[in-house]
Design a protein around this motif. Structure first.
Motif, PDB file in Angstrom:
ATOM      1  N   ARG A   2      -3.172  51.587  -3.413  1.00 27.82           N
ATOM      2  CA  ARG A   2      -4.573  50.900  -3.794  1.00 27.82           C
ATOM      3  C   ARG A   2      -4.961  51.470  -3.050  1.00 27.82           C
ATOM      4  NH1 ARG A   2      -5.102  48.491  -8.264  1.00 27.82           N
ATOM      5  NH2 ARG A   2      -7.675  48.124  -7.974  1.00 27.82           N
ATOM      6  N   SER A   4      -8.523  51.387  -2.848  1.00 29.90           N
ATOM      7  CA  SER A   4      -9.719  50.763  -2.553  1.00 29.90           C
ATOM      8  C   SER A   4      -9.000  49.774  -1.298  1.00 29.90           C
ATOM      9  CB  SER A   4      -9.900  49.837  -3.302  1.00 29.90           C
ATOM     10  OG  SER A   4      -8.930  48.849  -3.334  1.00 29.90           O
ATOM     11  N   TRP A  10     -13.834  58.829   1.650  1.00 28.77           N
ATOM     12  CA  TRP A  10     -12.906  59.788   0.826  1.00 28.77           C
ATOM     13  C   TRP A  10     -14.809  60.782   0.687  1.00 28.77           C
ATOM     14  CZ3 TRP A  10      -8.476  59.269  -0.797  1.00 28.77           C
ATOM     15  CH2 TRP A  10      -8.192  58.215  -0.534  1.00 28.77           C
ATOM     16  N   ARG A  36      -7.188  60.652  -4.379  1.00 25.72           N
ATOM     17  CA  ARG A  36      -6.836  59.675  -5.272  1.00 25.72           C
ATOM     18  C   ARG A  36      -8.318  60.419  -6.486  1.00 25.72           C
ATOM     19  NH1 ARG A  36     -12.302  55.100  -3.248  1.00 25.72           N
ATOM     20  NH2 ARG A  36     -13.686  57.173  -3.562  1.00 25.72           N
ATOM     21  N   SER A  38     -11.372  60.258  -8.669  1.00 29.75           N
ATOM     22  CA  SER A  38     -12.624  59.754  -7.637  1.00 29.75           C
ATOM     23  C   SER A  38     -12.814  58.980  -9.539  1.00 29.75           C
ATOM     24  CB  SER A  38     -13.210  60.669  -8.115  1.00 29.75           C
ATOM     25  OG  SER A  38     -13.476  61.281  -9.392  1.00 29.75           O
ATOM     26  N   ASP A  40     -11.069  57.104 -10.406  1.00 31.40           N
ATOM     27  CA  ASP A  40     -10.887  55.276 -10.932  1.00 31.40           C
ATOM     28  C   ASP A  40      -9.873  54.920  -9.088  1.00 31.40           C
ATOM     29  OD1 ASP A  40      -8.684  53.090 -10.866  1.00 31.40           O
ATOM     30  OD2 ASP A  40      -7.322  54.179 -10.936  1.00 31.40           O
ATOM     31  N   PRO A  41     -11.316  54.548  -8.319  1.00 37.26           N
ATOM     32  CA  PRO A  41     -11.423  54.670  -7.053  1.00 37.26           C
ATOM     33  C   PRO A  41     -10.666  52.911  -6.608  1.00 37.26           C
ATOM     34  CG  PRO A  41     -13.158  54.080  -7.907  1.00 37.26           C
ATOM     35  CD  PRO A  41     -12.706  54.825  -9.175  1.00 37.26           C
ATOM     36  N   GLU A  42     -10.434  52.429  -7.713  1.00 38.63           N
ATOM     37  CA  GLU A  42      -9.758  51.232  -6.964  1.00 38.63           C
ATOM     38  C   GLU A  42      -8.581  51.468  -7.480  1.00 38.63           C
ATOM     39  OE1 GLU A  42     -11.570  48.961  -6.072  1.00 38.63           O
ATOM     40  OE2 GLU A  42     -12.966  49.876  -6.038  1.00 38.63           O
TER      41      GLU A  42
END
Length: 69
Positions: A2, A4, A10, A36, A38, A40-42
């Motif tokens: 993940r 996060s 980032w 990642r 952006s 869906d940052p989690e």
């Protein structure tokens, strides 16, 4: 992994658009690089070695991926 959970700063390109269609990158301890989405940052992060990132960037700079746009 993940994104996060990494606890890193980032960054994204200044060429990213206002709609948030960006890939963000972060330097990890030990030299690896995480990417990642952006939007869906989690969500998940993909982690690459410095050699993998260098090979990709060299190909991008040489135009090897231009046909994808």
């Amino acid at each position: 992994m993940r994104a996060s959970a990494l606890g890193v700063r980032w960054i994204k390109s200044s060429h990213s658009n206002a709609e948030g269609n960006c890939v963000e990158v972060a330097a990890l301890d030990g030299g690896d690089v995480a990417l990642r989405n952006s939007r869906d940052p989690e969500g998940p992060a993909l982690v690459y070695t410095p050699a993998e990132i260098a090979a990709f960037l060299a190909g991008a700079k040489d135009g090897e991926f231009d046909h994808l746009l």
